[in-house]
Write a protein that holds these residues in place. Structure first.
Motif, PDB file in Angstrom:
ATOM      1  N   THR A   1       0.838  -1.203   0.000  1.00  0.00           N
ATOM      2  CA  THR A   1       0.000   0.000   0.000  1.00  0.00           C
ATOM      3  C   THR A   1       0.871   1.249   0.000  1.00  0.00           C
ATOM      4  OG1 THR A   1      -0.104   0.225   2.403  1.00  0.00           O
ATOM      5  CG2 THR A   1      -1.731  -1.230   1.373  1.00  0.00           C
TER       6      THR A   1
ATOM      7  N   THR B   1       3.129   6.124  -4.321  1.00  0.00           N
ATOM      8  CA  THR B   1       1.756   5.891  -4.765  1.00  0.00           C
ATOM      9  C   THR B   1       1.676   4.458  -5.279  1.00  0.00           C
ATOM     10  OG1 THR B   1       2.208   6.694  -7.007  1.00  0.00           O
ATOM     11  CG2 THR B   1       1.363   8.291  -5.427  1.00  0.00           C
TER      12      THR B   1
ATOM     13  N   ASP C   1      -1.199   1.670  -6.970  1.00  0.00           N
ATOM     14  CA  ASP C   1      -2.513   1.228  -7.433  1.00  0.00           C
ATOM     15  C   ASP C   1      -2.575  -0.270  -7.145  1.00  0.00           C
ATOM     16  OD1 ASP C   1      -4.936   0.888  -8.635  1.00  0.00           O
ATOM     17  OD2 ASP C   1      -4.211   1.149 -10.684  1.00  0.00           O
ATOM     18  N   GLU C   2      -3.250  -0.605  -6.073  1.00  0.00           N
ATOM     19  CA  GLU C   2      -3.108  -1.946  -5.477  1.00  0.00           C
ATOM     20  C   GLU C   2      -3.883  -3.014  -6.235  1.00  0.00           C
ATOM     21  OE1 GLU C   2      -4.255  -1.344  -1.382  1.00  0.00           O
ATOM     22  OE2 GLU C   2      -3.330   0.624  -1.465  1.00  0.00           O
ATOM     23  N   LYS C   3      -3.460  -3.287  -7.448  1.00  0.00           N
ATOM     24  CA  LYS C   3      -4.081  -4.366  -8.222  1.00  0.00           C
ATOM     25  C   LYS C   3      -3.059  -4.871  -9.230  1.00  0.00           C
ATOM     26  CE  LYS C   3      -5.964  -1.130 -11.598  1.00  0.00           C
ATOM     27  NZ  LYS C   3      -7.139  -0.380 -12.036  1.00  0.00           N
TER      28      LYS C   3
ATOM     29  N   GLY D   1      -1.552  -2.740 -11.998  1.00  0.00           N
ATOM     30  CA  GLY D   1      -1.546  -1.363 -11.529  1.00  0.00           C
ATOM     31  C   GLY D   1      -0.131  -0.790 -11.465  1.00  0.00           C
ATOM     32  N   SER D   2      -0.083   0.524 -11.395  1.00  0.00           N
ATOM     33  CA  SER D   2       1.213   1.207 -11.340  1.00  0.00           C
ATOM     34  C   SER D   2       1.564   1.589  -9.911  1.00  0.00           C
ATOM     35  CB  SER D   2       1.173   2.479 -12.195  1.00  0.00           C
ATOM     36  OG  SER D   2       0.921   2.160 -13.536  1.00  0.00           O
ATOM     37  N   ALA D   3       2.844   1.676  -9.670  1.00  0.00           N
ATOM     38  CA  ALA D   3       3.337   2.189  -8.395  1.00  0.00           C
ATOM     39  C   ALA D   3       4.506   3.116  -8.706  1.00  0.00           C
ATOM     40  CB  ALA D   3       3.786   1.054  -7.485  1.00  0.00           C
TER      41      ALA D   3
ATOM     42  N   ARG E   1       5.369  -1.609 -12.069  1.00  0.00           N
ATOM     43  CA  ARG E   1       4.081  -2.233 -12.389  1.00  0.00           C
ATOM     44  C   ARG E   1       3.898  -3.451 -11.493  1.00  0.00           C
ATOM     45  NH1 ARG E   1       4.291  -4.608 -17.857  1.00  0.00           N
ATOM     46  NH2 ARG E   1       5.056  -6.426 -16.746  1.00  0.00           N
TER      47      ARG E   1
END
Lengths: 141, 96
Positions: free
Chosen positions: A23, A36, A38-40, A43-45, A59
């Motif tokens: 997270t 940041t 995107d918890e899927k 998704g991007s981080a 990713r």
């Protein structure tokens, strides 16, 4: 290819360890305040450092709740390109073992060795954050 | 849009433009020498005149790939040795 591997015991359930690495709030607690996620899967981080002078664009490739996270790098320092961060948690319900691999380095350069040292430091910062609950990221901007 | 530079890769236009804007501070002139187009891709050769970290004129080649009228991928190639120090990161500057 070079893989950097670390492991620490953490006195906390797997769910808390998992949250610390999957997270945005978790990563802000020990790694960088500029996180940041995107918890899927797919998704991007993003993880920024020193007012975004350096940004790791990641990713999320695999998520297994309370068990595993795999991210791959798709932007940032050239040595990081194509490398993967793999977090795996083994737990008996009270204590967890966090196993981490930063894999896929093309060669063992001085920079790579420096990153390895930094990961060792960060692993214990992560441990302190999960066990104590007080955010204290290595990078605050 | 992805831009693959000699020292860094930028995964989107915003990240590239932010760094390119900083780079322009040391660029005194950019002169397009030729543009060669073929289908949905183009090669651009330009001379980049810089004031720092060295005063130099450097031939830069860029390979652009275009889709629906927009650049979706660009790759740059040039002799980066005079500029390597700008992108060097001391060991203590590792971030993980």
């Amino acid at each position: 290819m070079v893989d950097l591997t670390h492991q620490v015991p953490i006195d906390a359930p797997a769910a808390r360890v998992y949250a610390a690495v999957t997270t945005a709030a978790g990563n802000r607690g020990w790694w960088t305040a500029d996180s940041t996620v995107d918890e899927k899967v797919g998704g991007s981080a993003e993880f920024g450092f020193e007012k975004r002078a350096v940004v790791f664009h990641m990713r999320i490739d695999r998520l297994v709740p309370d068990r595993e996270l795999v991210m791959s790098c798709h932007g940032g320092p050239p040595e990081w390109q194509g490398t993967t961060l793999r977090w795996r948690i083994d737990s008996d319900g009270k204590q967890s073992i966090l196993r981490f691999t930063h894999g896929g380095w093309k060669e063992l350069t001085d920079y790579c060795a420096g990153c390895n040292s930094m990961w060792g430091r960060l692993m214990y910062r992560l441990k302190d954050f999960v066990e104590g609950g007080k955010p204290d990221p290595q990078w605050r901007e | 849009m992805v831009f693959a530079g000699l020292f860094e890769t930028y995964p989107n236009a915003d990240a590239y433009i932010a760094t390119f804007t900083q780079l322009l501070q040391i660029v005194t002139r950019l002169e397009i020498k030729t543009i060669i187009g073929e289908g949905d891709q183009a090669a651009i050769f330009m001379e980049m005149v810089t004031s720092a970290p060295v005063e130099a004129t450097t031939l830069v080649a860029e390979w652009h790939q275009v889709r629906n009228g927009r650049i979706v991928h660009a790759r740059s190639a040039f002799d980066g040795r005079p500029f390597a120090a700008m992108f060097a990161r001391p060991q203590e500057h590792t971030h993980g």
